[in-house]
Motif scaffolding. Structure first.
Motif, PDB file in Angstrom:
ATOM      1  N   GLY A 181       0.805  -1.211   0.000  1.00  0.00           N
ATOM      2  CA  GLY A 181       0.000   0.000   0.000  1.00  0.00           C
ATOM      3  C   GLY A 181       0.841   1.265   0.000  1.00  0.00           C
ATOM      4  O   GLY A 181       1.914   1.324  -0.607  1.00  0.00           O
ATOM      5  N   ALA A 182       0.361   2.278   0.718  1.00  0.00           N
ATOM      6  CA  ALA A 182       1.012   3.585   0.709  1.00  0.00           C
ATOM      7  C   ALA A 182       2.441   3.513   1.233  1.00  0.00           C
ATOM      8  O   ALA A 182       3.334   4.190   0.711  1.00  0.00           O
ATOM      9  CB  ALA A 182       0.196   4.579   1.539  1.00  0.00           C
ATOM     10  N   THR A 183       2.675   2.689   2.256  1.00  0.00           N
ATOM     11  CA  THR A 183       4.023   2.593   2.820  1.00  0.00           C
ATOM     12  C   THR A 183       5.005   2.070   1.780  1.00  0.00           C
ATOM     13  O   THR A 183       6.084   2.632   1.579  1.00  0.00           O
ATOM     14  CB  THR A 183       4.026   1.691   4.068  1.00  0.00           C
ATOM     15  N   ALA A 184       4.637   0.985   1.101  1.00  0.00           N
ATOM     16  CA  ALA A 184       5.509   0.427   0.062  1.00  0.00           C
ATOM     17  C   ALA A 184       5.675   1.403  -1.097  1.00  0.00           C
ATOM     18  O   ALA A 184       6.764   1.527  -1.665  1.00  0.00           O
ATOM     19  CB  ALA A 184       4.956  -0.906  -0.440  1.00  0.00           C
ATOM     20  N   ALA A 185       4.609   2.106  -1.445  1.00  0.00           N
ATOM     21  CA  ALA A 185       4.684   3.051  -2.561  1.00  0.00           C
ATOM     22  C   ALA A 185       5.643   4.193  -2.252  1.00  0.00           C
ATOM     23  O   ALA A 185       6.424   4.622  -3.112  1.00  0.00           O
ATOM     24  CB  ALA A 185       3.294   3.595  -2.882  1.00  0.00           C
ATOM     25  N   MET A 186       5.596   4.698  -1.020  1.00  0.00           N
ATOM     26  CA  MET A 186       6.507   5.784  -0.653  1.00  0.00           C
ATOM     27  C   MET A 186       7.949   5.297  -0.592  1.00  0.00           C
ATOM     28  O   MET A 186       8.876   6.000  -1.014  1.00  0.00           O
ATOM     29  CB  MET A 186       6.063   6.412   0.668  1.00  0.00           C
ATOM     30  N   LEU A 187       8.164   4.085  -0.087  1.00  0.00           N
ATOM     31  CA  LEU A 187       9.513   3.516  -0.089  1.00  0.00           C
ATOM     32  C   LEU A 187      10.013   3.313  -1.517  1.00  0.00           C
ATOM     33  O   LEU A 187      11.178   3.580  -1.821  1.00  0.00           O
ATOM     34  CB  LEU A 187       9.522   2.183   0.661  1.00  0.00           C
ATOM     35  N   ARG A 188       9.127   2.862  -2.384  1.00  0.00           N
ATOM     36  CA  ARG A 188       9.529   2.615  -3.771  1.00  0.00           C
ATOM     37  C   ARG A 188       9.906   3.909  -4.486  1.00  0.00           C
ATOM     38  O   ARG A 188      10.783   3.919  -5.343  1.00  0.00           O
ATOM     39  CB  ARG A 188       8.409   1.893  -4.520  1.00  0.00           C
ATOM     40  N   ARG A 189       9.264   5.006  -4.124  1.00  0.00           N
ATOM     41  CA  ARG A 189       9.667   6.295  -4.686  1.00  0.00           C
ATOM     42  C   ARG A 189      11.119   6.602  -4.336  1.00  0.00           C
ATOM     43  O   ARG A 189      11.879   7.088  -5.182  1.00  0.00           O
ATOM     44  CB  ARG A 189       8.760   7.411  -4.162  1.00  0.00           C
ATOM     45  N   LEU A 190      11.510   6.310  -3.090  1.00  0.00           N
ATOM     46  CA  LEU A 190      12.908   6.505  -2.697  1.00  0.00           C
ATOM     47  C   LEU A 190      13.815   5.613  -3.535  1.00  0.00           C
ATOM     48  O   LEU A 190      14.892   6.044  -3.982  1.00  0.00           O
ATOM     49  CB  LEU A 190      13.087   6.195  -1.220  1.00  0.00           C
ATOM     50  N   ALA A 191      13.398   4.363  -3.717  1.00  0.00           N
ATOM     51  CA  ALA A 191      14.207   3.411  -4.485  1.00  0.00           C
ATOM     52  C   ALA A 191      14.375   3.877  -5.934  1.00  0.00           C
ATOM     53  O   ALA A 191      15.486   3.802  -6.492  1.00  0.00           O
ATOM     54  CB  ALA A 191      13.575   2.021  -4.430  1.00  0.00           C
ATOM     55  N   ARG A 192      13.298   4.350  -6.528  1.00  0.00           N
ATOM     56  CA  ARG A 192      13.381   4.806  -7.922  1.00  0.00           C
ATOM     57  C   ARG A 192      14.263   6.038  -8.046  1.00  0.00           C
ATOM     58  O   ARG A 192      15.032   6.175  -9.005  1.00  0.00           O
ATOM     59  CB  ARG A 192      11.983   5.089  -8.459  1.00  0.00           C
ATOM     60  N   HIS A 193      14.166   6.947  -7.082  1.00  0.00           N
ATOM     61  CA  HIS A 193      15.013   8.136  -7.100  1.00  0.00           C
ATOM     62  C   HIS A 193      16.483   7.742  -6.931  1.00  0.00           C
ATOM     63  O   HIS A 193      17.363   8.275  -7.630  1.00  0.00           O
ATOM     64  CB  HIS A 193      14.606   9.089  -5.981  1.00  0.00           C
TER      65      HIS A 193
END
Length: 198
Positions: A181-193
């Motif tokens: 959910g939102a937690t994984a999505a926000m972490l994934r944004r960090l990973a993509r950056h």
């Protein structure tokens, strides 16, 4: 970079303030973001590596029962900013003193399917911290290796249908923990950056 150097880590984390968001999380239909919230993305040194603090919600909560999340919640009228709200919520939920937290960046907001506009507050913990979880809200406090969180290949994509609209969400597994959910999505944004700016 020097991973054991707190100053170097703080400087490196501050670089995430330049995070650019592409709305490709696949969430499909979302409610208008009418409710403001903030979460604390707290990085700390533990067991020879940098980690991110997470909580598992208590099973009796009306919303998000049993889910993995960052400490955080609604931005109340008395909160002067998202940063203040995130620090207040972290102290209430896990007993984290604000004086131990060095905020390095506020990241772009994340709009949830339930109408929350969440501001992630990225921070570095200064010193060892022994969590004291609130029994009303938090069943467990644990930490996720930062290296795993920054690995784009570690994220799984799962399809779903909500209100007749198809979409997908991302999830990250760590031992017995299923972060989604939102937690994984926000972490994934960090990973993509991080992948785009190594």
């Amino acid at each position: 970079m020097m991973w054991q150097d707190a100053e170097a880590m703080a400087s490196w984390l501050a670089g995430f303030a330049g995070l650019e968001v592409a709305d490709e999380e696949g969430l499909g239909l979302r409610q208008p973001p009418a409710k403001a919230a903030a979460v604390l993305v707290a990085v700390h040194w533990q067991d020879g590596e940098w980690r991110i603090m997470l909580t598992r919600r208590t099973p009796h909560l009306r919303n998000h029962a049993g889910q993995i999340s960052f400490p955080g919640g609604r931005i109340e009228p008395e909160d002067a900013s998202a940063r203040v709200a995130a620090l207040r919520e972290a102290e209430e939920e896990v007993g984290l003193p604000p004086a131990m937290v060095r905020v390095v960046a506020e990241l772009p907001h994340y709009d949830t399917v339930t109408g929350y506009r969440v501001t992630p507050v990225l921070a570095l913990l200064q010193g060892a911290f022994q969590p004291q979880p609130s029994p009303q809200e938090v069943a467990e406090v644990f930490s996720l290796p930062l290296a795993l969180a920054l690995d784009t290949a570690a994220y799984e994509r799962h399809p779903y249908v909500r209100d007749g609209v198809a979409g997908h969400y991302y999830a990250l597994r760590y031992g017995d923990y299923f972060i989604w959910g939102a937690t994984a999505a926000m972490l994934r944004r960090l990973a993509r950056h991080h992948a785009a700016n190594p």
